[in-house]
Design an enzyme around this catalytic site. Structure first.
Site, PDB file in Angstrom:
ATOM      1  N   HIS A   5     -32.470  90.097  -6.376  1.00  0.00           N
ATOM      2  CA  HIS A   5     -33.290  91.013  -5.559  1.00  0.00           C
ATOM      3  C   HIS A   5     -33.331  90.535  -4.106  1.00  0.00           C
ATOM      4  O   HIS A   5     -33.291  91.343  -3.175  1.00  0.00           O
ATOM      5  CB  HIS A   5     -34.748  91.035  -6.050  1.00  0.00           C
ATOM      6  CG  HIS A   5     -34.946  91.585  -7.417  1.00  0.00           C
ATOM      7  ND1 HIS A   5     -35.355  90.818  -8.478  1.00  0.00           N
ATOM      8  CD2 HIS A   5     -34.818  92.846  -7.883  1.00  0.00           C
ATOM      9  CE1 HIS A   5     -35.478  91.574  -9.551  1.00  0.00           C
ATOM     10  NE2 HIS A   5     -35.143  92.808  -9.223  1.00  0.00           N
ATOM     11  N   GLN A  27     -26.760 102.300 -13.668  1.00  0.00           N
ATOM     12  CA  GLN A  27     -27.879 102.786 -12.847  1.00  0.00           C
ATOM     13  C   GLN A  27     -27.400 103.117 -11.426  1.00  0.00           C
ATOM     14  O   GLN A  27     -27.696 104.184 -10.887  1.00  0.00           O
ATOM     15  CB  GLN A  27     -28.970 101.704 -12.799  1.00  0.00           C
ATOM     16  CG  GLN A  27     -29.996 101.921 -11.709  1.00  0.00           C
ATOM     17  CD  GLN A  27     -31.161 100.970 -11.826  1.00  0.00           C
ATOM     18  OE1 GLN A  27     -31.984 101.125 -12.720  1.00  0.00           O
ATOM     19  NE2 GLN A  27     -31.271 100.002 -10.939  1.00  0.00           N
TER      20      GLN A  27
END
Ligand code: PAF
Length: 279
Positions: A36, A152
């Site tokens: 992240h 995704q």
């Protein structure tokens, strides 16, 4: 750094961004790790302002999945964002984000028939719905997603194209440990032995890629190589080994168009995924 808890906080923050300044958006469910942080770093560098959302989205969890157990270490996530120079964190409660009578969903039809979509019915519909709503609120110029969750990322990119959303999708390379193991929040569940065995995913993908680059164009043969290499690591269970087109996410036989080699494998109770995009 501002913490925005409600939709109206976020709208006000966005309305105050001066015209001509760019906004980079990094949607997350929190429990931030180095993968992240790479997305956040890119979002910060490539835009005037960076917004991170931290929201565990109930719509993308199946009835037997771990929505309530999903980690929510908000204080450490907040600190990580602050240190990374993020301008605003949007962290709503589920009751604030979705009205009780929420009834509108977004789906990219046919794109979740294979890979992770096959074993998680409704998951990508939940992801598309939350991300579309977030895009609508944040109105980013650029949005950042990891290639590790390739299905995704490609589904969301298709949604952005199909709905003519006015933003750029940036897909960021998977961050790996020195061994090649892809970073994942799930790696903490692996024992040292399982972690060593799990490096087989990267080894298998690398081997199949080398063969492809040497001229092998038969998808079944490459899938055989992937499976055989993964099996040397004594996996608890292979969930899937697939080669699908990047454009439609459906299985391909001959490797003439851009494709993804993707694997999902259990070591103990932990399910790991990894993939390479080719050429
Ligand atoms: O990848 C995730 O963490 C989630 O699926 C996302 C994109 C934040 C949507 O909830």
């Amino acid at each position: 750094m501002q913490i925005l808890r409600t939709l109206s906080d976020l709208r006000q923050w966005r309305a105050a961004v001066p015209a001509g300044r760019t906004v980079g958006f990094i949607p997350t469910m929190g429990a931030l790790h180095a993968g992240h942080m790479e997305l956040i770093e890119r979002g910060r560098k490539e835009n005037d302002l960076a917004v991170v959302s931290i929201f565990v989205n109930p719509l993308q969890f199946g009835p037997t999945e771990d929505f309530t157990l999903y980690p929510r270490p908000f204080e450490s996530d907040r600190e990580l964002c602050e240190r990374a120079g993020v301008d605003a964190v949007f962290a709503p409660e589920a009751g604030e984000f979705y009205a009780k009578d929420h009834a509108t969903y977004c789906e990219v039809e046919g794109f979740d028939r294979f890979l992770c979509g096959a074993s998680r019915p409704g998951h990508f519909r939940g992801v598309c719905t939350v991300v579309l709503k977030l895009f609508n609120l944040v109105q980013p110029h650029r949005a950042y997603f990891g290639k590790k969750d390739i299905q995704q990322a490609l589904i969301l990119r298709k949604m952005v194209t199909d709905l003519s959303l006015n933003l750029e999708m940036i897909l960021v390379d998977t961050v790996r440990e020195a061994s090649g193991l892809a970073l994942s929040s799930r790696n903490v569940y692996l024992s040292e032995g399982e972690k060593d065995r799990a490096v087989a995913l990267f080894r298998a993908l690398s081997k199949a890629r080398a063969l492809y680059l040497d001229g092998e164009k038969n998808a079944e043969k490459l899938k055989g190589i992937l499976k055989a290499e993964i099996e040397t690591s004594d996996p608890t269970r292979i969930d899937y080994v697939e080669i699908v087109s990047q454009a439609r996410l459906d299985p391909v036989l001959s490797l003439e168009e851009p494709f993804v080699m993707a694997v999902a494998v259990f070591y103990g109770k932990t399910r790991l995924i990894d993939n390479f995009l080719l050429p």
